[in-house]
Design a protein around this motif. Sequence first.
Motif, mmCIF file in Angstrom:
data_model
loop_
_atom_site.group_PDB
_atom_site.id
_atom_site.type_symbol
_atom_site.label_atom_id
_atom_site.label_comp_id
_atom_site.label_asym_id
_atom_site.label_seq_id
_atom_site.Cartn_x
_atom_site.Cartn_y
_atom_site.Cartn_z
ATOM 1 N N ARG A 118 17.474 -30.617 -31.935
ATOM 2 C CA ARG A 118 17.769 -31.362 -30.710
ATOM 3 C C ARG A 118 17.418 -30.575 -29.463
ATOM 4 N NH1 ARG A 118 22.682 -32.417 -33.203
ATOM 5 N NH2 ARG A 118 23.756 -31.128 -31.651
ATOM 6 N N HIS A 119 17.603 -29.257 -29.544
ATOM 7 C CA HIS A 119 17.318 -28.390 -28.393
ATOM 8 C C HIS A 119 15.892 -27.847 -28.416
ATOM 9 C CE1 HIS A 119 21.367 -28.317 -26.692
ATOM 10 N NE2 HIS A 119 21.826 -28.241 -27.928
ATOM 11 N N GLN A 170 21.155 -29.331 -34.665
ATOM 12 C CA GLN A 170 21.387 -28.835 -33.304
ATOM 13 C C GLN A 170 20.175 -28.067 -32.789
ATOM 14 O OE1 GLN A 170 24.663 -26.088 -33.015
ATOM 15 N NE2 GLN A 170 24.758 -26.189 -30.782
ATOM 16 N N GLU A 202 23.925 -22.966 -28.514
ATOM 17 C CA GLU A 202 24.003 -23.515 -27.158
ATOM 18 C C GLU A 202 23.760 -22.427 -26.124
ATOM 19 O OE1 GLU A 202 24.390 -26.608 -26.122
ATOM 20 O OE2 GLU A 202 24.547 -27.460 -28.141
ATOM 21 N N GLY A 220 20.223 -21.445 -25.886
ATOM 22 C CA GLY A 220 19.451 -22.520 -25.267
ATOM 23 C C GLY A 220 19.366 -22.419 -23.757
ATOM 24 N N THR A 221 20.319 -21.706 -23.152
ATOM 25 C CA THR A 221 20.305 -21.537 -21.694
ATOM 26 C C THR A 221 19.731 -20.195 -21.267
ATOM 27 O OG1 THR A 221 22.551 -20.600 -21.625
ATOM 28 C CG2 THR A 221 22.353 -23.000 -21.519
#
Length: 362
Positions: free
Chosen positions: A236-237, A233, A206, A209-210
């Motif tokens: 999905r990203h 995961q 996560e 991802g940013t």
Amino acid sequence: MHIIQIIPTYSGGGAEILARELHRGMLERDQESSIIFFCANPRREKPGVRGEHFLGFQNPRSPGIALSLRRVIRRIITKQQGPFVLHLHLTWGLFYGVVASAGLDIPTIYTIHNTADRHQKYAGAKLLFSTFFKRVDRLVAISESDSRNSFPTWLSIPSNKITVIPNGARLFSDIKFEGAATSSAKLVVVAVGSLIHRKGFDSLIEGIGTTTDIVESATIVGEGPDREALEDQISRHSMKQVITLAGWQENIAHFYARANVAVISSRWEAFGLVAIEALSTGLPLVSAEVPGLKNVLSGCESVFWYRSGSPTELAKALERVHDARRAGTDFSKSSKNFAANFGMGAMVSKYAELYDRALVQN
């Protein structure tokens, strides 16, 4: 003196590395040593290390292990020269090791390798762990915080029965970095550990991802039951081109050599063996701020802390590393100097002293 170590699996995490390196370290000291794994030999045709024994079970909790383990222990003590010390690792190593050695009158040591207070989570667990801990002569914690968390007061364990021996780490101070990693303006991330919930790789994914504007790639080295969930995961990203799950690897140094920052995203750790290994290469380290890691890594200038479980804070820590690299900061000296305090030699020496004391006190 002959040391007999018992551990369920050959590989999978820091405990397995510690046990294997402790076995090799004892042999290098001309100390007789055996190590028994519940699993099959993963090397197949490759020659093994002297004193290795594999029971061949696929399930490390199989009830048949106790009898098979007892046979091997009895064969060792019959054919080899004593006195003997039994050293158990991990929960199922404790359970089956105690059962298999019943009545053999061998001083027994148990190293607990994590800070999860599992003893209180399940009905009857307090009684179960209390019973088995009472059958062990010495208990070893791998950090001061682990000692407090792993042996709660209700166990009523005398403090003089607990010894703290910090893990030793494989040091990769002579590693040769690949040019692409050192010259990249972006971050090339490496993370090492089992693919399980407590390692927090979901938070790492996560967080990356940013920060795709500053992260060129990320490789997670390890295997485990969460692989499918992590792959989903990543999909999905839409980060398959950025994040790679490399699986379990024998040659970890190869992956450090291709990175310019290491990350530990754990939700909790007892010691953080991988942290020392990563620092020994000269890499900076982004680390979750949890008690075990904080206790071991405190004072290292190459560590960038973030709040465990927060992808946002992890991303900010990566940004701080990126900014420091752009400013020309060289982490190599501080990382290597700090890691040098945690070599395998010191750990092996402390266990050798503990084995001697266990024999005297027995």
